[in-house]
Enzyme design. Structure first.
Site, PDB file in Angstrom:
ATOM      1  N   SER A 171    -103.447 -21.482  -2.508  1.00 52.68           N
ATOM      2  CA  SER A 171    -102.601 -22.227  -1.851  1.00 52.68           C
ATOM      3  C   SER A 171    -101.587 -21.540  -0.773  1.00 52.68           C
ATOM      4  O   SER A 171    -100.510 -21.801  -0.779  1.00 52.68           O
ATOM      5  CB  SER A 171    -101.872 -23.285  -2.618  1.00 52.68           C
ATOM      6  OG  SER A 171    -101.269 -24.410  -2.102  1.00 52.68           O
ATOM      7  N   ASP A 207    -108.979 -32.285  -3.201  1.00 53.48           N
ATOM      8  CA  ASP A 207    -107.458 -31.447  -3.390  1.00 53.48           C
ATOM      9  C   ASP A 207    -106.528 -32.842  -3.079  1.00 53.48           C
ATOM     10  O   ASP A 207    -106.287 -33.318  -2.012  1.00 53.48           O
ATOM     11  CB  ASP A 207    -107.205 -30.683  -2.520  1.00 53.48           C
ATOM     12  CG  ASP A 207    -105.915 -29.891  -2.773  1.00 53.48           C
ATOM     13  OD1 ASP A 207    -105.057 -30.610  -3.284  1.00 53.48           O
ATOM     14  OD2 ASP A 207    -105.787 -28.410  -2.752  1.00 53.48           O
ATOM     15  N   HIS A 224    -106.966 -29.282  -6.639  1.00 54.94           N
ATOM     16  CA  HIS A 224    -106.226 -28.054  -6.410  1.00 54.94           C
ATOM     17  C   HIS A 224    -106.421 -27.257  -7.387  1.00 54.94           C
ATOM     18  O   HIS A 224    -105.495 -26.972  -8.107  1.00 54.94           O
ATOM     19  CB  HIS A 224    -104.735 -28.791  -6.210  1.00 54.94           C
ATOM     20  CG  HIS A 224    -103.824 -27.646  -5.434  1.00 54.94           C
ATOM     21  ND1 HIS A 224    -103.814 -27.696  -4.006  1.00 54.94           N
ATOM     22  CD2 HIS A 224    -102.803 -26.997  -6.056  1.00 54.94           C
ATOM     23  CE1 HIS A 224    -102.966 -26.653  -4.014  1.00 54.94           C
ATOM     24  NE2 HIS A 224    -102.457 -26.267  -4.930  1.00 54.94           N
TER      25      HIS A 224
END
Length: 196
Positions: free
Chosen positions: A119, A139, A173
């Protein structure tokens, strides 16, 4: 991170299995630590590569109602047009540069150091840098469109043929084994063993 920021512990390190001739510095995402990523890197390690997984300092994060958590800098919003914590980003970049400088002092040339993260977005003045950007198609936190916009921005700033964008069906994620193998292959391509 590297002695100049007392609020973050020393990085978690996965040492090379033999003499380290290359290094990977891997930054965790918001609210995480380097411990889990060090474990993930140990699972894909290459014998001549040292893996360094630093821990972000704990600070209030505007995005999360000012809750204190590990973060490289303050995040105001996930909106692409949101205000950014410029001083925090610069401070984080200086800390990463200090980690790179330490590895250079340890005898690893800067061209044998790969910087990565979960990220994260890395921008460089070096137009020939190779980038692997991975994104989960499911995600919910950072929608796929943000990853697509980021890769287009990277291609406009760097040599487009050096930017690879991979997506993973059903991945949220997080990371998945297929992605970790792609990362391993990318690292091995960028940091081949040195024949002595």
């Amino acid at each position: 991170m590297c002695g100049n920021n007392m609020s973050a512990p020393l990085p978690t390190i996965v040492p090379a299995a033999c003499k380290a001739t290359a290094a990977v510095i891997f930054l965790h995402g918001l609210g995480d630590t380097g411990h889990g990523w060090a474990q993930a890197m140990a699972g894909i390690r290459t014998p001549h590569v040292k893996y360094i997984c630093p821990h972000a300092p704990v600070m209030p994060v505007t995005l999360n109602m000012n809750m204190a958590m590990p973060s490289w800098f303050d995040i105001i919003s996930l909106n692409p047009n949101a205000q950014e914590d410029e001083s925090g980003i610069k401070r984080a970049a200086e800390n990463v540069k200090a980690l790179i400088d330490q590895e250079v002092k340890n005898g690893i040339p800067s061209h044998r150091i790969v910087l990565g993260g979960f990220s994260q977005s890395v921008i460089s003045k070096n137009k020939d840098i190779s980038v692997l950007q991975c994104h989960g198609e499911a995600d919910p936190l950072v929608p796929l469109i943000f990853g697509q916009l980021t890769v287009e921005k990277l291609k406009s700033m760097l040599k487009p043929s050096n930017v690879t964008f991979k997506t993973y069906s059903g991945m949220t994620h997080s990371a998945c084994p297929e992605e970790m193998m792609d990362i391993k292959q990318f690292i091995e391509k960028q940091l081949p063993p040195i024949n002595s």
